[in-house]
Design an enzyme around this catalytic site. Sequence first.
Site, PDB file in Angstrom:
ATOM      1  N   CYS A 174     -74.379 -55.800  45.379  1.00  0.00           N
ATOM      2  CA  CYS A 174     -75.117 -54.916  46.279  1.00  0.00           C
ATOM      3  C   CYS A 174     -75.715 -55.732  47.415  1.00  0.00           C
ATOM      4  CB  CYS A 174     -76.218 -54.173  45.527  1.00  0.00           C
ATOM      5  SG  CYS A 174     -77.049 -52.912  46.519  1.00  0.00           S
ATOM      6  N   CYS A 202     -79.681 -45.420  35.100  1.00  0.00           N
ATOM      7  CA  CYS A 202     -79.943 -45.645  36.521  1.00  0.00           C
ATOM      8  C   CYS A 202     -80.657 -46.970  36.748  1.00  0.00           C
ATOM      9  CB  CYS A 202     -80.794 -44.499  37.052  1.00  0.00           C
ATOM     10  SG  CYS A 202     -81.219 -44.625  38.787  1.00  0.00           S
ATOM     11  N   CYS A 229     -70.238 -41.741  37.420  1.00  0.00           N
ATOM     12  CA  CYS A 229     -71.013 -42.549  38.364  1.00  0.00           C
ATOM     13  C   CYS A 229     -70.145 -43.723  38.788  1.00  0.00           C
ATOM     14  CB  CYS A 229     -72.295 -43.030  37.694  1.00  0.00           C
ATOM     15  SG  CYS A 229     -73.334 -44.056  38.758  1.00  0.00           S
ATOM     16  N   ASN A 282     -85.909 -47.297  33.964  1.00  0.00           N
ATOM     17  CA  ASN A 282     -85.094 -47.879  32.909  1.00  0.00           C
ATOM     18  C   ASN A 282     -85.265 -49.393  32.930  1.00  0.00           C
ATOM     19  OD1 ASN A 282     -83.735 -45.413  31.971  1.00  0.00           O
ATOM     20  ND2 ASN A 282     -82.868 -45.387  34.028  1.00  0.00           N
ATOM     21  N   GLY A 315     -73.813 -50.951  44.500  1.00  0.00           N
ATOM     22  CA  GLY A 315     -73.595 -50.983  45.937  1.00  0.00           C
ATOM     23  C   GLY A 315     -74.275 -49.857  46.703  1.00  0.00           C
ATOM     24  N   GLU A 372     -68.711 -51.903  37.374  1.00  0.00           N
ATOM     25  CA  GLU A 372     -69.003 -51.006  36.270  1.00  0.00           C
ATOM     26  C   GLU A 372     -68.948 -49.555  36.727  1.00  0.00           C
ATOM     27  OE1 GLU A 372     -71.764 -53.682  33.317  1.00  0.00           O
ATOM     28  OE2 GLU A 372     -72.773 -52.506  34.870  1.00  0.00           O
ATOM     29  N   SER A 392     -82.535 -42.233  47.814  1.00  0.00           N
ATOM     30  CA  SER A 392     -83.357 -43.047  46.913  1.00  0.00           C
ATOM     31  C   SER A 392     -84.684 -43.314  47.616  1.00  0.00           C
ATOM     32  CB  SER A 392     -82.644 -44.369  46.587  1.00  0.00           C
ATOM     33  OG  SER A 392     -81.483 -44.126  45.811  1.00  0.00           O
ATOM     34  N   HIS A 406     -88.455 -43.052  46.267  1.00  0.00           N
ATOM     35  CA  HIS A 406     -89.248 -43.896  45.357  1.00  0.00           C
ATOM     36  C   HIS A 406     -90.664 -44.255  45.826  1.00  0.00           C
ATOM     37  CE1 HIS A 406     -85.439 -44.109  43.382  1.00  0.00           C
ATOM     38  NE2 HIS A 406     -84.907 -44.897  44.281  1.00  0.00           N
ATOM     39  N   SER A 435     -75.244 -41.119  47.314  1.00  0.00           N
ATOM     40  CA  SER A 435     -76.642 -41.538  47.325  1.00  0.00           C
ATOM     41  C   SER A 435     -76.818 -42.747  48.230  1.00  0.00           C
ATOM     42  CB  SER A 435     -77.086 -41.892  45.899  1.00  0.00           C
ATOM     43  OG  SER A 435     -78.408 -42.385  45.894  1.00  0.00           O
ATOM     44  N   CYS A 458     -84.490 -52.331  40.772  1.00  0.00           N
ATOM     45  CA  CYS A 458     -83.098 -52.082  40.398  1.00  0.00           C
ATOM     46  C   CYS A 458     -82.415 -53.380  39.990  1.00  0.00           C
ATOM     47  CB  CYS A 458     -82.358 -51.434  41.570  1.00  0.00           C
ATOM     48  SG  CYS A 458     -80.609 -51.120  41.244  1.00  0.00           S
ATOM     49  N   CYS A 486     -83.474 -53.967  46.200  1.00  0.00           N
ATOM     50  CA  CYS A 486     -84.527 -53.096  45.672  1.00  0.00           C
ATOM     51  C   CYS A 486     -85.108 -53.744  44.418  1.00  0.00           C
ATOM     52  CB  CYS A 486     -83.963 -51.718  45.349  1.00  0.00           C
ATOM     53  SG  CYS A 486     -83.266 -50.879  46.799  1.00  0.00           S
TER      54      CYS A 486
END
Length: 410
Positions: A139, A378, A132, A335, A204, A119, A258, A260, A236, A146, A143
């Site tokens: 991946c 995200c 993006c 999200n 990824g 995507e 990232s 967090h 990132s 995610c 996480c």
Amino acid sequence: MTLSVLEPAAPAAEPVVTSRVSLIGRTRAGLGDALAEIGVPEKERRMRVGQLWNWIYHYGVRDFSAMTTIGKGLRAALGERFTLDLPEVTAEQVSTDGTRKWLIRMASTGPRDRGAEIECVYIPEVDRGTLCVSSQVGCTLTCTFCHTGTQRLVRNLTCEEIVAQLMVARDRLGDFPNRAKPDGAFVPNDGGRFVSNIVFMGMGEPLYNFDGVRDAIDVISDNEGLSLGRRRITVSTSGVVPQIGPLGHEMGTMLAISLHAVRDELRNELVPLNKKYPIAELLEACRTYPGVSNAKRITFEYVMLKGVNDSDADARELVRLLKGIPAKINLIPFNPWPGTKYECSDWDRIERFSEIVFRAGYASPVRTPRGRDILAACGQLKSETEKLSARARLMLDQDEAAAAAAVAAE
């Protein structure tokens, strides 16, 4: 929201594997190799590479016959051996806020291979258009907040497949010279390109595909083609510490982390890679990132999780940890996705967190969620792909069953 599932030109259940391969996404060296394959003399190749580069990456041509500065004989030879095909867009979704998400199927590698699917998301804003891009199929990380992290890693994307995402976006947005603009397309106020910035924040972990990402950035940033400056490209990472220095030295892009969490025990849960490269090691790599300065600040991404990492104490500790690092802190409202155990922090809590960080001298914008209604925001890239893939397979299975029934009835 507008959702369009695009019909494949040929049955995707049994994709036709051609001996011709696309030149889209190749580096200059890769184009030179292609010319060598069809017998172009070595002394002539550099000039021909320059011509191909300009036609492919500046003008975005899809047919060798359009390359009028190249002789007919060479154009014919190129057409016999290669194509200028882009990967197939199997579905396109347009959010109510203008965000566009494409499900892209890469070229098949064998008779039973449907082609890897990834995507790619385009986010139009007043002063820029951000693409993006994905660097892997799936991946390698897990996480917990995610959705992409719940999808297993299939493989790294090649340099060609990474560059092709930008080519697809520009093609569909009419972002090449003399191309028609799609209805309702975002038009930059300054007359510039639709895609002005790229973030490696899709599917990824980019630094686990270092060579592919590096080569793709070389192609994307070349000022004779796609011409996106390295200051407009952000890579990132979740914290692959050994590759952060090489990223700065070899790619020279902007860096985003990232983060967090501000404590190792919590970050071990949210970003399990932290068990290998804890916060102290990660931040030391940031302090020594090549070229880091107030003019080239590192972005720290911090997803706001209700009751998990959003307290005043967390905000103050974040400020303490980042002391001495030229930084910007992006606060990301969580999200949601189906099955997640997390909730987004309340808005007043996000504002309070942002105020503490801002008063300490750091820019702390709250990222406006974009494309939530199409799961393009995200951390959401995964589920709609699987749904659309299943839907496409169902349609193909139904078509095959109908065809078999028709043959049986004859």
